[in-house]
Design a protein around this motif. Structure first.
Motif, PDB file in Angstrom:
ATOM      1  N   PRO A  91     -44.802  38.692 -35.463  1.00 22.21           N
ATOM      2  CA  PRO A  91     -46.061  38.328 -34.598  1.00 22.21           C
ATOM      3  C   PRO A  91     -47.296  38.139 -35.297  1.00 22.21           C
ATOM      4  O   PRO A  91     -47.144  38.800 -36.619  1.00 22.21           O
ATOM      5  CB  PRO A  91     -45.746  39.590 -33.858  1.00 22.21           C
ATOM      6  N   GLU A  92     -47.948  37.626 -35.027  1.00 21.50           N
ATOM      7  CA  GLU A  92     -49.522  37.413 -35.518  1.00 21.50           C
ATOM      8  C   GLU A  92     -50.071  38.731 -36.059  1.00 21.50           C
ATOM      9  O   GLU A  92     -50.962  38.690 -36.943  1.00 21.50           O
ATOM     10  CB  GLU A  92     -50.243  36.506 -34.944  1.00 21.50           C
ATOM     11  N   ASP A  93     -49.823  39.729 -35.396  1.00 21.00           N
ATOM     12  CA  ASP A  93     -50.675  41.309 -35.489  1.00 21.00           C
ATOM     13  C   ASP A  93     -49.749  42.104 -36.411  1.00 21.00           C
ATOM     14  O   ASP A  93     -50.182  43.060 -36.950  1.00 21.00           O
ATOM     15  CB  ASP A  93     -51.094  41.810 -34.408  1.00 21.00           C
ATOM     16  N   GLN A  94     -48.689  41.516 -36.986  1.00 15.47           N
ATOM     17  CA  GLN A  94     -47.734  42.352 -37.853  1.00 15.47           C
ATOM     18  C   GLN A  94     -48.128  42.130 -39.312  1.00 15.47           C
ATOM     19  O   GLN A  94     -47.923  41.047 -39.568  1.00 15.47           O
ATOM     20  CB  GLN A  94     -46.261  42.229 -37.493  1.00 15.47           C
ATOM     21  N   VAL A  95     -48.330  43.136 -39.983  1.00 14.24           N
ATOM     22  CA  VAL A  95     -48.589  43.030 -41.551  1.00 14.24           C
ATOM     23  C   VAL A  95     -47.248  43.132 -42.441  1.00 14.24           C
ATOM     24  O   VAL A  95     -47.732  43.158 -43.647  1.00 14.24           O
ATOM     25  CB  VAL A  95     -49.984  43.524 -41.801  1.00 14.24           C
ATOM     26  N   THR A  96     -46.423  44.117 -42.267  1.00 14.65           N
ATOM     27  CA  THR A  96     -45.419  44.094 -43.098  1.00 14.65           C
ATOM     28  C   THR A  96     -44.182  44.488 -42.117  1.00 14.65           C
ATOM     29  O   THR A  96     -44.172  44.846 -40.900  1.00 14.65           O
ATOM     30  CB  THR A  96     -45.733  45.774 -43.765  1.00 14.65           C
TER      31      THR A  96
ATOM     32  N   HIS B 218     -42.674  44.016 -48.222  1.00  8.78           N
ATOM     33  CA  HIS B 218     -42.950  42.562 -47.345  1.00  8.78           C
ATOM     34  C   HIS B 218     -44.393  42.864 -46.843  1.00  8.78           C
ATOM     35  O   HIS B 218     -44.509  43.475 -45.587  1.00  8.78           O
ATOM     36  CB  HIS B 218     -41.961  42.248 -46.540  1.00  8.78           C
ATOM     37  N   GLY B 219     -45.192  41.876 -47.200  1.00  8.64           N
ATOM     38  CA  GLY B 219     -46.591  41.753 -46.489  1.00  8.64           C
ATOM     39  C   GLY B 219     -46.702  40.175 -45.747  1.00  8.64           C
ATOM     40  O   GLY B 219     -46.271  39.518 -46.236  1.00  8.64           O
ATOM     41  N   VAL B 220     -47.180  40.422 -44.647  1.00 10.44           N
ATOM     42  CA  VAL B 220     -47.436  39.056 -43.701  1.00 10.44           C
ATOM     43  C   VAL B 220     -48.758  38.659 -43.563  1.00 10.44           C
ATOM     44  O   VAL B 220     -49.502  39.599 -42.981  1.00 10.44           O
ATOM     45  CB  VAL B 220     -46.628  39.423 -42.418  1.00 10.44           C
ATOM     46  N   TYR B 221     -49.060  37.332 -44.217  1.00  4.41           N
ATOM     47  CA  TYR B 221     -50.390  36.907 -43.703  1.00  4.41           C
ATOM     48  C   TYR B 221     -50.322  35.715 -42.714  1.00  4.41           C
ATOM     49  O   TYR B 221     -49.388  34.771 -43.261  1.00  4.41           O
ATOM     50  CB  TYR B 221     -50.812  36.507 -45.130  1.00  4.41           C
ATOM     51  N   THR B 222     -50.819  35.729 -41.754  1.00  2.07           N
ATOM     52  CA  THR B 222     -50.620  34.958 -40.517  1.00  2.07           C
ATOM     53  C   THR B 222     -52.260  34.199 -40.260  1.00  2.07           C
ATOM     54  O   THR B 222     -52.936  34.892 -40.018  1.00  2.07           O
ATOM     55  CB  THR B 222     -50.080  35.314 -39.438  1.00  2.07           C
TER      56      THR B 222
ATOM     57  N   ILE C 126     -47.537  33.436 -44.016  1.00  2.20           N
ATOM     58  CA  ILE C 126     -46.879  33.528 -45.470  1.00  2.20           C
ATOM     59  C   ILE C 126     -46.443  35.114 -45.602  1.00  2.20           C
ATOM     60  O   ILE C 126     -47.013  35.977 -45.361  1.00  2.20           O
ATOM     61  CB  ILE C 126     -47.979  33.467 -46.588  1.00  2.20           C
ATOM     62  N   VAL C 127     -44.987  35.141 -45.975  1.00  2.00           N
ATOM     63  CA  VAL C 127     -44.477  36.565 -46.413  1.00  2.00           C
ATOM     64  C   VAL C 127     -44.574  36.747 -47.981  1.00  2.00           C
ATOM     65  O   VAL C 127     -43.867  36.228 -48.430  1.00  2.00           O
ATOM     66  CB  VAL C 127     -43.019  36.635 -45.656  1.00  2.00           C
ATOM     67  N   PHE C 128     -45.355  37.846 -48.096  1.00  2.00           N
ATOM     68  CA  PHE C 128     -45.192  38.011 -49.543  1.00  2.00           C
ATOM     69  C   PHE C 128     -44.331  39.158 -49.873  1.00  2.00           C
ATOM     70  O   PHE C 128     -44.148  40.102 -49.284  1.00  2.00           O
ATOM     71  CB  PHE C 128     -46.696  38.514 -49.763  1.00  2.00           C
ATOM     72  N   LEU C 129     -43.633  39.046 -50.846  1.00  2.00           N
ATOM     73  CA  LEU C 129     -42.919  40.055 -51.619  1.00  2.00           C
ATOM     74  C   LEU C 129     -43.663  40.577 -52.716  1.00  2.00           C
ATOM     75  O   LEU C 129     -43.563  39.881 -53.938  1.00  2.00           O
ATOM     76  CB  LEU C 129     -41.583  39.790 -52.028  1.00  2.00           C
ATOM     77  N   ASP C 130     -43.941  41.955 -52.819  1.00  2.00           N
ATOM     78  CA  ASP C 130     -44.484  42.504 -53.946  1.00  2.00           C
ATOM     79  C   ASP C 130     -43.596  43.336 -54.559  1.00  2.00           C
ATOM     80  O   ASP C 130     -43.062  44.428 -54.152  1.00  2.00           O
ATOM     81  CB  ASP C 130     -45.646  43.547 -53.350  1.00  2.00           C
TER      82      ASP C 130
ATOM     83  N   SER D 165     -48.127  20.952 -36.829  1.00  2.00           N
ATOM     84  CA  SER D 165     -46.977  21.606 -37.045  1.00  2.00           C
ATOM     85  C   SER D 165     -47.507  23.034 -37.835  1.00  2.00           C
ATOM     86  O   SER D 165     -48.289  22.990 -38.445  1.00  2.00           O
ATOM     87  CB  SER D 165     -45.970  20.695 -38.007  1.00  2.00           C
ATOM     88  N   PHE D 166     -46.434  23.847 -37.704  1.00  2.00           N
ATOM     89  CA  PHE D 166     -46.720  25.145 -38.298  1.00  2.00           C
ATOM     90  C   PHE D 166     -45.932  25.291 -39.428  1.00  2.00           C
ATOM     91  O   PHE D 166     -44.827  25.010 -39.765  1.00  2.00           O
ATOM     92  CB  PHE D 166     -46.125  26.386 -37.053  1.00  2.00           C
ATOM     93  N   LYS D 167     -46.443  25.814 -40.724  1.00  2.00           N
ATOM     94  CA  LYS D 167     -45.751  26.200 -41.666  1.00  2.00           C
ATOM     95  C   LYS D 167     -45.647  27.491 -42.242  1.00  2.00           C
ATOM     96  O   LYS D 167     -46.246  28.440 -41.905  1.00  2.00           O
ATOM     97  CB  LYS D 167     -46.850  25.398 -43.114  1.00  2.00           C
ATOM     98  N   SER D 168     -44.384  27.928 -42.757  1.00  2.00           N
ATOM     99  CA  SER D 168     -44.332  29.239 -43.074  1.00  2.00           C
ATOM    100  C   SER D 168     -43.282  29.417 -44.332  1.00  2.00           C
ATOM    101  O   SER D 168     -42.498  28.171 -44.765  1.00  2.00           O
ATOM    102  CB  SER D 168     -43.490  30.067 -41.984  1.00  2.00           C
ATOM    103  N   GLY D 169     -43.353  30.285 -44.996  1.00  2.00           N
ATOM    104  CA  GLY D 169     -42.749  30.591 -46.299  1.00  2.00           C
ATOM    105  C   GLY D 169     -42.815  31.902 -46.859  1.00  2.00           C
ATOM    106  O   GLY D 169     -43.627  32.621 -46.359  1.00  2.00           O
ATOM    107  N   PHE D 170     -41.858  32.123 -47.950  1.00  2.00           N
ATOM    108  CA  PHE D 170     -41.969  33.490 -48.728  1.00  2.00           C
ATOM    109  C   PHE D 170     -42.469  33.013 -50.007  1.00  2.00           C
ATOM    110  O   PHE D 170     -42.214  32.204 -50.664  1.00  2.00           O
ATOM    111  CB  PHE D 170     -40.627  33.969 -48.717  1.00  2.00           C
ATOM    112  N   VAL D 171     -43.128  34.124 -50.713  1.00  2.00           N
ATOM    113  CA  VAL D 171     -44.110  33.968 -51.966  1.00  2.00           C
ATOM    114  C   VAL D 171     -43.699  35.383 -52.488  1.00  2.00           C
ATOM    115  O   VAL D 171     -44.053  36.517 -52.109  1.00  2.00           O
ATOM    116  CB  VAL D 171     -45.404  33.731 -51.662  1.00  2.00           C
ATOM    117  N   ALA D 172     -43.063  35.327 -53.847  1.00  2.00           N
ATOM    118  CA  ALA D 172     -42.880  36.272 -54.619  1.00  2.00           C
ATOM    119  C   ALA D 172     -44.154  36.765 -55.591  1.00  2.00           C
ATOM    120  O   ALA D 172     -44.764  35.720 -56.104  1.00  2.00           O
ATOM    121  CB  ALA D 172     -41.666  36.398 -55.363  1.00  2.00           C
ATOM    122  N   ILE D 173     -44.544  37.884 -55.618  1.00  2.00           N
ATOM    123  CA  ILE D 173     -45.751  38.185 -56.592  1.00  2.00           C
ATOM    124  C   ILE D 173     -44.830  39.029 -57.527  1.00  2.00           C
ATOM    125  O   ILE D 173     -44.422  40.145 -57.564  1.00  2.00           O
ATOM    126  CB  ILE D 173     -46.653  39.211 -55.946  1.00  2.00           C
ATOM    127  N   ILE D 174     -45.036  38.473 -59.079  1.00  2.00           N
ATOM    128  CA  ILE D 174     -44.349  39.287 -60.033  1.00  2.00           C
ATOM    129  C   ILE D 174     -45.205  39.576 -61.313  1.00  2.00           C
ATOM    130  O   ILE D 174     -46.451  38.933 -61.249  1.00  2.00           O
ATOM    131  CB  ILE D 174     -43.091  38.547 -60.852  1.00  2.00           C
TER     132      ILE D 174
END
Length: 297
Positions: A177-182, A45-49, A55-59, A2-11
């Motif tokens: 997409p896997e090559d998209q970083v933001t 929004h930074g995207v780590y795949t 993981i979509v990071f919110l800085d 299974s594939f996992k995904s989610g959003f993570v905030a950096i504060i």
């Protein structure tokens, strides 16, 4: 599998290394870095795949004592992310130690159901024996789900942090997409790269008084990307500083920015910079909207 995904905030407080951490994770510059506080103004929004997760990071902007409507916007932007994510990374400067700013942020976290991971950054500047007492001190502020010491600048223990985050991700889709970083458009990133160079080159009286807007961006038949950008300041004296003697400062801003922009776009660039005065723009809601500072972002 299974594939996992989610959003993570950096504060965290201003200048603790949030943008440095995200750039380290993503592997390229999408958030600007400066030794001046409150560098980040929008949620980046930074995207780590990986093969099994995304993981979509919110800085977020650094949480700080407000001094203008822009400061209000930045604080609201930072705090509004906390209910939207799978986990929160509370980034602190381990070398600086516990202070009032960290206590203030910890107070805002009370009652939050989202898991909060304490990320102790800049451990490369800390004596090893000082780390354990510092962990004990911070542990009293909040019931942290994890405590992970790292150095975002050199990459120490960042992979451990990413591994820890996996356990908080639910099963979900691959959002990008896997090559998209933001998810920010190229024009946003280019404007931020220009602003970064100004932050690096100008004195204290200028940095928070600047904004950059891309007015035109087009590819010429010869493959060169033509970019026209306007740098907004609040006072005529600041305009003079950014332009510099015989235009020297503005030329240097353009030279440095062009290098990063060409790396981003993968093509040669012609960069045209203009400087305009918008008096007290940071306290004018209409101007803030025009420059892209929206409360619903």
């Amino acid at each position: 599998m299974s594939f996992k995904s989610g959003f993570v905030a950096i504060i965290g407080r201003p200048n603790v290394g949030k943008s440095t951490l995200m750039n380290q994770v993503i592997g390229q510059k999408i958030a600007i870095m400066s030794d001046k506080p409150q560098t980040t103004r929008n949620k980046i929004h930074g995207v780590y795949t990986t093969n099994g997760s995304q993981i979509v990071f919110l800085d977020t902007p650094g949480i700080h004592k407000r001094q203008s409507k822009l400061g209000d916007y930045m604080n609201q932007t930072a705090m509004s992310t906390l209910g939207e994510v799978e986990a929160v990374l509370f980034l602190i400067d381990a070398a600086e130690g516990l202070g009032g700013g960290d206590r203030f942020i910890a107070e805002q976290l009370q009652g939050l159901k989202t898991p909060v991971i304490l990320v102790m950054n800049k451990i490369d500047k800390l004596e090893p024996e000082a780390l354990l007492p510092l962990i004990t001190e911070y542990s009293k502020l909040h019931d942290f789900a994890e405590i992970v010491p790292i150095s975002a600048k050199v990459g120490s223990n960042v992979n451990t942090l990413l591994d820890q985050l996996q356990k908080y991700l639910p099963e979900g889709p691959q959002y990008y997409p896997e090559d998209q970083v933001t998810d920010h458009p190229e024009q946003f990133v280019i404007a931020e790269l220009i602003r970064e160079k100004i932050l690096h080159l100008t004195r204290e009286e200028v940095p928070h008084s600047i904004a950059v807007a891309i007015e035109d961006m087009r590819a010429e038949p010869n493959g060169v990307v033509h970019i026209s950008a306007v740098i907004f300041v609040e006072r005529d004296s600041q305009k003079g500083i950014i332009i510099g003697k015989q235009g020297a400062m503005l030329k240097e801003v353009g030279r440095r920015a062009r290098t990063d922009i060409e790396n981003l776009l993968g093509s040669r660039t012609f960069l045209e910079l203009w400087v305009k005065v918008k008096k007290d723009w940071r306290n004018q809601e209409r101007v803030l909207r025009d420059l892209g500072f929206h409360k619903d972002q």
